[in-house]
Motif scaffolding. Structure first.
Motif, PDB file in Angstrom:
ATOM      1  N   UNK A 256       4.138 -12.621   7.077  1.00 22.48           N
ATOM      2  CA  UNK A 256       2.883 -13.362   7.225  1.00 22.48           C
ATOM      3  C   UNK A 256       2.806 -13.982   8.614  1.00 22.48           C
ATOM      4  N   UNK A 257       1.562 -14.139   9.102  1.00 25.50           N
ATOM      5  CA  UNK A 257       1.384 -14.896  10.344  1.00 25.50           C
ATOM      6  C   UNK A 257       1.843 -16.324  10.115  1.00 25.50           C
ATOM      7  N   UNK A 258       2.499 -16.870  11.094  1.00 28.07           N
ATOM      8  CA  UNK A 258       2.970 -18.248  10.983  1.00 28.07           C
ATOM      9  C   UNK A 258       2.375 -19.063  12.129  1.00 28.07           C
ATOM     10  N   UNK A 259       1.675 -20.124  11.777  1.00 33.75           N
ATOM     11  CA  UNK A 259       1.158 -21.059  12.779  1.00 33.75           C
ATOM     12  C   UNK A 259       2.159 -22.208  12.861  1.00 33.75           C
ATOM     13  N   UNK A 260       2.635 -22.504  14.040  1.00 29.37           N
ATOM     14  CA  UNK A 260       3.581 -23.607  14.228  1.00 29.37           C
ATOM     15  C   UNK A 260       2.843 -24.809  14.797  1.00 29.37           C
ATOM     16  N   UNK A 261       3.083 -25.951  14.189  1.00 31.79           N
ATOM     17  CA  UNK A 261       2.442 -27.186  14.663  1.00 31.79           C
ATOM     18  C   UNK A 261       3.512 -28.250  14.828  1.00 31.79           C
ATOM     19  N   UNK A 262       3.602 -28.805  16.022  1.00 32.10           N
ATOM     20  CA  UNK A 262       4.551 -29.894  16.259  1.00 32.10           C
ATOM     21  C   UNK A 262       3.785 -31.216  16.282  1.00 32.10           C
TER      22      UNK A 262
ATOM     23  N   UNK B  90       5.303 -34.181  15.890  1.00 30.46           N
ATOM     24  CA  UNK B  90       6.269 -35.262  16.075  1.00 30.46           C
ATOM     25  C   UNK B  90       5.840 -36.159  17.231  1.00 30.46           C
TER      26      UNK B  90
ATOM     27  N   UNK C 126      -6.329 -30.652   9.956  1.00 29.00           N
ATOM     28  CA  UNK C 126      -7.272 -29.930  10.830  1.00 29.00           C
ATOM     29  C   UNK C 126      -6.792 -28.497  11.071  1.00 29.00           C
ATOM     30  N   UNK C 127      -5.492 -28.342  11.228  1.00 27.80           N
ATOM     31  CA  UNK C 127      -4.957 -26.989  11.430  1.00 27.80           C
ATOM     32  C   UNK C 127      -5.141 -26.136  10.171  1.00 27.80           C
TER      33      UNK C 127
ATOM     34  N   UNK D 199      -8.417 -24.204   9.640  1.00 31.49           N
ATOM     35  CA  UNK D 199      -8.590 -22.936  10.361  1.00 31.49           C
ATOM     36  C   UNK D 199      -7.505 -21.927  10.002  1.00 31.49           C
TER      37      UNK D 199
ATOM     38  N   UNK E 157       1.365 -22.317   7.595  1.00 35.78           N
ATOM     39  CA  UNK E 157       1.473 -23.343   8.631  1.00 35.78           C
ATOM     40  C   UNK E 157       2.853 -23.972   8.522  1.00 35.78           C
ATOM     41  N   UNK E 158       3.595 -23.961   9.620  1.00 40.38           N
ATOM     42  CA  UNK E 158       4.897 -24.629   9.663  1.00 40.38           C
ATOM     43  C   UNK E 158       4.731 -25.875  10.521  1.00 40.38           C
TER      44      UNK E 158
ATOM     45  N   UNK F 250       5.913 -29.632  11.894  1.00 47.16           N
ATOM     46  CA  UNK F 250       7.052 -30.543  12.116  1.00 47.16           C
ATOM     47  C   UNK F 250       6.540 -31.966  12.225  1.00 47.16           C
TER      48      UNK F 250
ATOM     49  N   UNK G 100      11.092 -33.527   9.870  1.00 43.68           N
ATOM     50  CA  UNK G 100      10.879 -32.712   8.676  1.00 43.68           C
ATOM     51  C   UNK G 100      10.049 -31.479   9.008  1.00 43.68           C
TER      52      UNK G 100
ATOM     53  N   UNK H 186       9.407 -23.786  16.714  1.00 41.19           N
ATOM     54  CA  UNK H 186       8.156 -24.323  17.242  1.00 41.19           C
ATOM     55  C   UNK H 186       8.284 -25.046  18.560  1.00 41.19           C
ATOM     56  N   UNK H 187       9.327 -25.784  18.762  1.00 39.73           N
ATOM     57  CA  UNK H 187       9.307 -26.661  19.925  1.00 39.73           C
ATOM     58  C   UNK H 187      10.700 -26.851  20.469  1.00 39.73           C
TER      59      UNK H 187
ATOM     60  N   UNK I  95     -10.358 -33.430   8.838  1.00 37.12           N
ATOM     61  CA  UNK I  95     -10.643 -32.004   9.033  1.00 37.12           C
ATOM     62  C   UNK I  95     -12.120 -31.684   8.912  1.00 37.12           C
TER      63      UNK I  95
ATOM     64  N   UNK J  63     -13.452 -26.345  17.890  1.00 35.11           N
ATOM     65  CA  UNK J  63     -12.020 -26.031  17.944  1.00 35.11           C
ATOM     66  C   UNK J  63     -11.680 -25.223  19.193  1.00 35.11           C
TER      67      UNK J  63
ATOM     68  N   UNK K 265       0.056 -27.975  20.828  1.00 32.32           N
ATOM     69  CA  UNK K 265       1.027 -28.083  19.756  1.00 32.32           C
ATOM     70  C   UNK K 265       0.971 -26.926  18.757  1.00 32.32           C
ATOM     71  N   UNK K 266      -0.129 -26.150  18.782  1.00 32.85           N
ATOM     72  CA  UNK K 266      -0.253 -25.038  17.847  1.00 32.85           C
ATOM     73  C   UNK K 266       0.203 -23.741  18.499  1.00 32.85           C
ATOM     74  N   UNK K 267       1.069 -22.979  17.808  1.00 27.62           N
ATOM     75  CA  UNK K 267       1.485 -21.664  18.295  1.00 27.62           C
ATOM     76  C   UNK K 267       1.511 -20.718  17.109  1.00 27.62           C
ATOM     77  N   UNK K 268       1.246 -19.450  17.357  1.00 27.47           N
ATOM     78  CA  UNK K 268       1.236 -18.479  16.278  1.00 27.47           C
ATOM     79  C   UNK K 268       2.332 -17.452  16.511  1.00 27.47           C
ATOM     80  N   UNK K 269       3.063 -17.136  15.447  1.00 28.05           N
ATOM     81  CA  UNK K 269       4.045 -16.057  15.514  1.00 28.05           C
ATOM     82  C   UNK K 269       3.888 -15.195  14.281  1.00 28.05           C
ATOM     83  N   UNK K 270       4.448 -14.011  14.305  1.00 25.74           N
ATOM     84  CA  UNK K 270       4.403 -13.138  13.133  1.00 25.74           C
ATOM     85  C   UNK K 270       5.816 -12.774  12.737  1.00 25.74           C
TER      86      UNK K 270
END
Lengths: 77, 488
Positions: free
Chosen positions: A3-9, A11, A24-25, A28, A35-36, A38, A69, B4-5, B398, B476, B483-488
């Protein structure tokens, strides 16, 4: 296929900003994606909203020796 | 899948835990925000009432504190202001800290009703010095404290294992029960009892009266001032200062984005404060020459707490400290002054002179309005905006743009209020030491001015409940480098 993974930091942000960024993430988040997110703390205020808006989420202490987390969220059903 | 970071070397003190919307806690552990808010608002009302009483009667602080009116005003502050806000904060924080729902919100709502009626009645009965009715209202307060303790203990028992914070909370509940019992015993000791035993007496009533008489004869062994001072130390040190330390261990790292640096030091600090509270109570009650030893035990616990707090602040990840946290930290530095004053007053053989009596009054005033009061005012600037924001805006996240917490009140007024509170403390203390009513009035007027700024800001924050400030959400922007990044 993975699956596509959206990373959001989220922290380093003062509450409730992490929750705002995450929700908000999610607005979309494409179908089938995860959504991962942190956060510095366990986002206890977030989980009731995930259920209410049709998402499933699980928070665990960050597994990779980073602080904070990791919350993994996907659409329910 | 990528991470992610950037990694960080900061160690995590929390035990790994998991929670989720797919798990058993679907409703989440967060209580209804109006529950803590009603305690907070009654607390603020009580603080304003107490300051208005001091402005009206500055002569009360210019004389020795063992009189009915000062006792009444003290209870406006400790029960109406401090205990109300501590109760509300506990109902909000304990479920979040323990990540489990409150045992019963319904019990907590009953606690609020019983608490408000009892505190109001107690203060009125202190003012007119009616010990019989004071005992009745005090029993109501004890019922409220029992409901509160039962609720929090049942919540604590839902979680396996003890953390520094849960240990601190349990300790506070123990001392709360102790100080309430001591207070009831004090009221019983100052009452008179008449019972016509010749005409058939209800056995329950007779047993109650015998118990009250027994308490009276037991307390008659001690010097009345010593009994009152030991009761005061149980409440201020065992409840209000201990709860401040406990909550700081949780909230300060949360607000400055940091971690507890040395859990063993934190544990030791709370154990020492507990031991110091017990030792101080016994030493003061018995007018023991060992009072300085008891004071040193408490002081060593508070010193360790100060060191841990300093370490948390020094290792924080958010560099800027906002004014709510600065007010809190200022109050904790006043704790150092309080400890030195307490140690000085604990020396055996200090004669009770007009000046040493005013030093005792200063000690109590600094503990209640300087340390605990300023700490709470600082923390309220963190807690109230969040509670109101959550009630007014959390459903809109949101969907519309919601205000940031610092946009809900005036920072300029907050700074002005913090400054005038400190100035008010200094001028009032100067007036107390000089037994100078006009100076005390000037100081309490400064405290009142600080409360006007605080009330204005609180009203502005609460206004968001009535008139939410919602704005259309910004378009948007595609995530790139943010802070948002996309990976597969």
């Amino acid at each position: 296929m993975a699956a596509d993974v959206i990373h959001l930091d989220a922290r380093g942000l003062e509450p409730p900003q992490p929750m705002i960024r995450i929700v908000e993430a999610l607005e979309a988040l494409p179908a089938g994606a995860e959504l991962h997110a942190r956060t510095d703390r366990n986002p206890v205020h977030l989980h009731p909203f995930l259920a209410e808006r049709g998402f499933l989420g699980n928070s665990t202490a960050a597994p990779d020796h980073e602080y904070g987390f990791l919350t993994i969220i996907r659409r329910a059903g | 899948m990528n991470t992610a970071s950037s990694p960080s070397s900061v160690a995590r003190a929390d035990a790994p835990r998991s929670s989720g919307s797919a798990g058993p806690r679907l409703d989440g552990p967060v209580p209804d925000v109006t529950l803590p808010l009603r305690f907070v608002l009654f607390g603020i009302f009580s603080l304003v009432s107490g300051i208005v009483m001091l402005v009206a009667r500055p002569d009360l602080l210019a004389a020795y504190h063992y009189n009915q009116h000062i006792v009444a005003i003290t209870h406006v502050f400790v029960l109406g202001f401090l205990l109300s806000i501590v109760s509300g904060a506990m109902y909000q924080l304990v479920p979040i800290v323990l990540e489990t729902p409150l045992h019963s919100e319904r019990l907590a709502r009953w606690h609020f009703v019983v608490h408000v009626v009892s505190v109001t009645g107690m203060v009125a009965m202190f003012w007119v010095w009616n010990m019989k009715q004071l005992g009745h209202f005090g029993s109501g307060l004890a019922l409220g404290a029992a409901l509160f303790s039962w609720n929090i203990i049942r919540t604590l028992l839902r979680v396996r294992g003890w953390t520094v914070v849960s240990f601190g909370i349990a300790s506070v509940l123990f001392w709360l029960g102790s100080v309430v019992i001591a207070g009831l015993a004090l009221a019983a000791a100052k009452s008179t009892y008449e019972l016509n035993e010749s005409s058939g007496v209800n056995p329950l009533l007779a047993a109650t009266l015998n118990g009250l008489r027994a308490a009276q004869s037991f307390l008659a062994r001690f010097e009345p001032l010593a009994v009152m001072h030991s009761h005061a130390h149980l409440g201020v040190l065992g409840v209000f200062i201990l709860v401040t330390c406990t909550i700081a261990y949780r909230l300060v790292p949360m607000f400055v984005i940091g971690e507890m640096q040395n859990p063993r030091r934190a544990w030791t600090s709370l154990w020492l404060i507990n031991a110091g509270t017990a030792a101080t109570f016994l030493a003061v009650l018995n007018q023991s020459p060992l009072k300085p030893v008891a004071g040193l035990i408490s002081a060593s616990g508070l010193l360790l707490y100060g060191l841990e707090l300093h370490a948390i602040i020094r290792n924080r990840r958010r560099k800027t400290l906002d004014w709510g946290i600065r007010m809190f930290l200022t109050s904790q530095s006043l704790l150092g002054v309080l400890v030195l004053l307490g140690l000085g007053l604990s020396r055996p053989g200090i004669p009770l002179t007009p000046f040493s009596g005013q030093l005792e009054t200063t000690y109590g005033f600094l503990a209640i309005l300087g340390v605990a009061g300023l700490a709470i005012l600082g923390m309220l600037y963190k807690i109230v905006p969040f509670l109101v924001w959550f009630a007014a805006y959390s459903r809109q996240i949101g969907r519309t743009r919601t205000p940031a917490l610092h946009e809900m009140y005036s920072t300029r007024l907050q700074i002005l209020g913090g400054g005038s509170w400190l100035a008010g403390l200094a001028v009032t203390i100067a007036g107390i030491l000089a037994s100078h009513p006009a100076c005390i009035r000037a100081g309490t007027l400064l405290l009142a001015a600080s409360l006007v700024t605080f009330a204005f800001n609180i009203a502005r924050i609460l206004g968001h409940l009535v008139h939410p400030q919602l704005q259309p959400i910004a378009p948007r922007v595609p995530a790139s480098g943010g802070p948002l990044r996309t990976t597969t």
